[in-house]
Design a protein around this motif. Structure first.
Motif, PDB file in Angstrom:
ATOM      1  N   SER A 155       0.840  -1.047   0.053  1.00  0.00           N
ATOM      2  CA  SER A 155       0.045  -0.137  -0.165  1.00  0.00           C
ATOM      3  C   SER A 155       0.931   1.331   0.046  1.00  0.00           C
ATOM      4  O   SER A 155       0.276   2.375  -0.361  1.00  0.00           O
ATOM      5  CB  SER A 155      -1.003   0.110   1.136  1.00  0.00           C
ATOM      6  N   LEU A 156       2.271   1.080   0.282  1.00  0.00           N
ATOM      7  CA  LEU A 156       2.878   2.348   0.618  1.00  0.00           C
ATOM      8  C   LEU A 156       3.184   2.725  -1.170  1.00  0.00           C
ATOM      9  O   LEU A 156       3.824   3.957  -1.031  1.00  0.00           O
ATOM     10  CB  LEU A 156       4.374   1.921   1.024  1.00  0.00           C
ATOM     11  N   TYR A 157       2.996   2.142  -2.103  1.00  0.00           N
ATOM     12  CA  TYR A 157       3.273   2.540  -3.372  1.00  0.00           C
ATOM     13  C   TYR A 157       2.020   3.649  -3.649  1.00  0.00           C
ATOM     14  O   TYR A 157       2.543   4.608  -4.446  1.00  0.00           O
ATOM     15  CB  TYR A 157       3.097   1.299  -4.360  1.00  0.00           C
ATOM     16  N   TYR A 158       1.234   3.625  -3.072  1.00  0.00           N
ATOM     17  CA  TYR A 158       0.059   4.628  -3.191  1.00  0.00           C
ATOM     18  C   TYR A 158       0.654   5.997  -2.732  1.00  0.00           C
ATOM     19  O   TYR A 158       0.580   7.159  -3.415  1.00  0.00           O
ATOM     20  CB  TYR A 158      -1.214   4.494  -2.583  1.00  0.00           C
ATOM     21  N   LEU A 159       1.300   5.958  -1.355  1.00  0.00           N
ATOM     22  CA  LEU A 159       1.600   7.066  -0.805  1.00  0.00           C
ATOM     23  C   LEU A 159       2.723   7.701  -1.479  1.00  0.00           C
ATOM     24  O   LEU A 159       2.950   9.009  -1.828  1.00  0.00           O
ATOM     25  CB  LEU A 159       2.092   7.153   0.613  1.00  0.00           C
ATOM     26  N   TYR A 160       3.794   6.779  -1.934  1.00  0.00           N
ATOM     27  CA  TYR A 160       4.838   7.318  -2.620  1.00  0.00           C
ATOM     28  C   TYR A 160       4.751   7.612  -3.992  1.00  0.00           C
ATOM     29  O   TYR A 160       5.349   8.750  -4.710  1.00  0.00           O
ATOM     30  CB  TYR A 160       6.152   6.039  -2.725  1.00  0.00           C
ATOM     31  N   GLY A 161       3.983   6.644  -4.905  1.00  0.00           N
ATOM     32  CA  GLY A 161       3.700   7.091  -6.032  1.00  0.00           C
ATOM     33  C   GLY A 161       3.160   8.325  -6.446  1.00  0.00           C
ATOM     34  O   GLY A 161       2.944   8.996  -7.214  1.00  0.00           O
ATOM     35  N   LYS A 162       1.978   8.696  -5.542  1.00  0.00           N
ATOM     36  CA  LYS A 162       1.125   9.818  -5.634  1.00  0.00           C
ATOM     37  C   LYS A 162       2.037  11.176  -5.492  1.00  0.00           C
ATOM     38  O   LYS A 162       1.762  12.124  -6.080  1.00  0.00           O
ATOM     39  CB  LYS A 162       0.152  10.286  -4.323  1.00  0.00           C
ATOM     40  N   ALA A 163       3.226  11.190  -4.825  1.00  0.00           N
ATOM     41  CA  ALA A 163       4.289  12.193  -4.540  1.00  0.00           C
ATOM     42  C   ALA A 163       5.152  12.182  -5.699  1.00  0.00           C
ATOM     43  O   ALA A 163       5.745  13.264  -6.009  1.00  0.00           O
ATOM     44  CB  ALA A 163       4.979  12.060  -3.292  1.00  0.00           C
ATOM     45  N   PHE A 164       5.666  11.051  -6.417  1.00  0.00           N
ATOM     46  CA  PHE A 164       6.697  11.004  -7.227  1.00  0.00           C
ATOM     47  C   PHE A 164       6.237  10.602  -8.557  1.00  0.00           C
ATOM     48  O   PHE A 164       7.276  10.930  -9.554  1.00  0.00           O
ATOM     49  CB  PHE A 164       7.812  10.006  -6.849  1.00  0.00           C
TER      50      PHE A 164
END
Length: 284
Positions: A155-164
């Motif tokens: 699920s951390l891909y969402y937080l990271y992906g949204k930013a980068f």
């Protein structure tokens, strides 16, 4: 292409189980997945001359490599060993529920009735899976813990992906994150002599279930709305469970199947909502 990505991701647990059956430790499987696929992403970024992250962005990407690669890849393979490929794949789909809770906690995103219903459905599904079990499926505290750890780190891909992912080409970011994840896994790996079959499984995980699966999914996203892509990609655990039944005799009980349906249904409920088209993390 989205369907192809779902099938390729559905092979992750199958290929991982085959590699482990050939004598490899789960963390060694995770290491080679990160190392080999990281090399492919690095070559891709070099050929396309993609801009690599620098400074603070580089540090954050490296930190993501620890959580989103080393812990995610490792916990998923440990879940495959502890509970089976089908169980690991289903528990991975708790990720959208984690995303909803973290979005509410850290990004001030709305946690309405739909999100609360999906989280409740996910928890109920896990409970039914725990009670149901099945043939060739080992539902133990370790299997649930590793599976849920995989779901959380995915699920951390969402937080990271949204930013980068809107500022850098994803292959350039993964060209940094995956090698970092491989380095972190290295001290925990006891290298063993590998058969050609083991190398074949590792190569297939890196090439097909990691590198090509992501490229297929990202290509499909350019032609389909993210919501529709997420729905199609949700066939992944179905593919994994079907192949696990055919190849390894893994069969979830009726109660566990109902629980799996609740988990996947909760993921779909979050994916097709009007306000969040990115609940399904962008790549495995």
């Amino acid at each position: 292409m989205i369907l192809a990505a779902a099938v390729l991701w559905g092979l992750l647990g199958i290929l991982g189980k085959q590699a482990q059956a050939a004598g490899l430790d789960p963390l060694e499987v995770a290491f080679w997945r990160a190392a080999l696929a990281g090399g492919l992403y690095a070559a891709h970024a070099a050929v396309t001359r993609a801009r690599l992250p620098r400074g603070r962005d580089l540090l954050i990407t490296a930190a993501f490599g620890v959580a989103g690669v080393s812990i995610f890849y490792g916990s998923y393979q440990l879940a495959v060993r502890a509970g089976g490929a089908s169980l690991a794949s289903v528990l991975l789909y708790t990720a959208p529920a984690f995303v909803a809770v973290m979005g509410w906690a850290f990004l001030r995103e709305r946690l309405g009735r739909r999100e609360l219903l999906a989280v409740a459905g996910t928890l109920g599904g896990i409970a039914l899976i725990s009670l149901g079990g099945g043939q060739g499926v080992t539902v133990t505290p370790a299997a649930l813990a590793w599976g849920l750890t995989a779901g959380f780190t995915y699920s951390l891909y969402y937080l990271y992906g949204k930013a980068f992912f809107t500022h850098y080409a994803p292959p350039a970011l993964l060209a940094v994150a995956l090698p970092v994840g491989a380095v972190v896994l290295l001290p925990f790996v006891t290298f063993t002599e590998k058969t050609p079959g083991a190398w074949g499984s590792l190569g297939a995980i890196a090439v097909f279930s990691t590198y090509l699966a992501y490229l297929a999914y990202s290509w499909g996203l350019r032609h389909l709305p993210a919501t529709r892509a997420s729905v199609i990609a949700s066939l992944e655990p179905v593919v994994a469970a079907t192949l696990a039944a055919l190849l390894f005799g893994e069969r979830l009980s009726v109660l566990a199947l109902l629980g799996a349906a609740l988990v996947i249904g909760a993921a779909l409920l979050l994916s097709v909502g009007p306000s969040d088209t990115e609940r399904h993390p962008p790549a495995e």
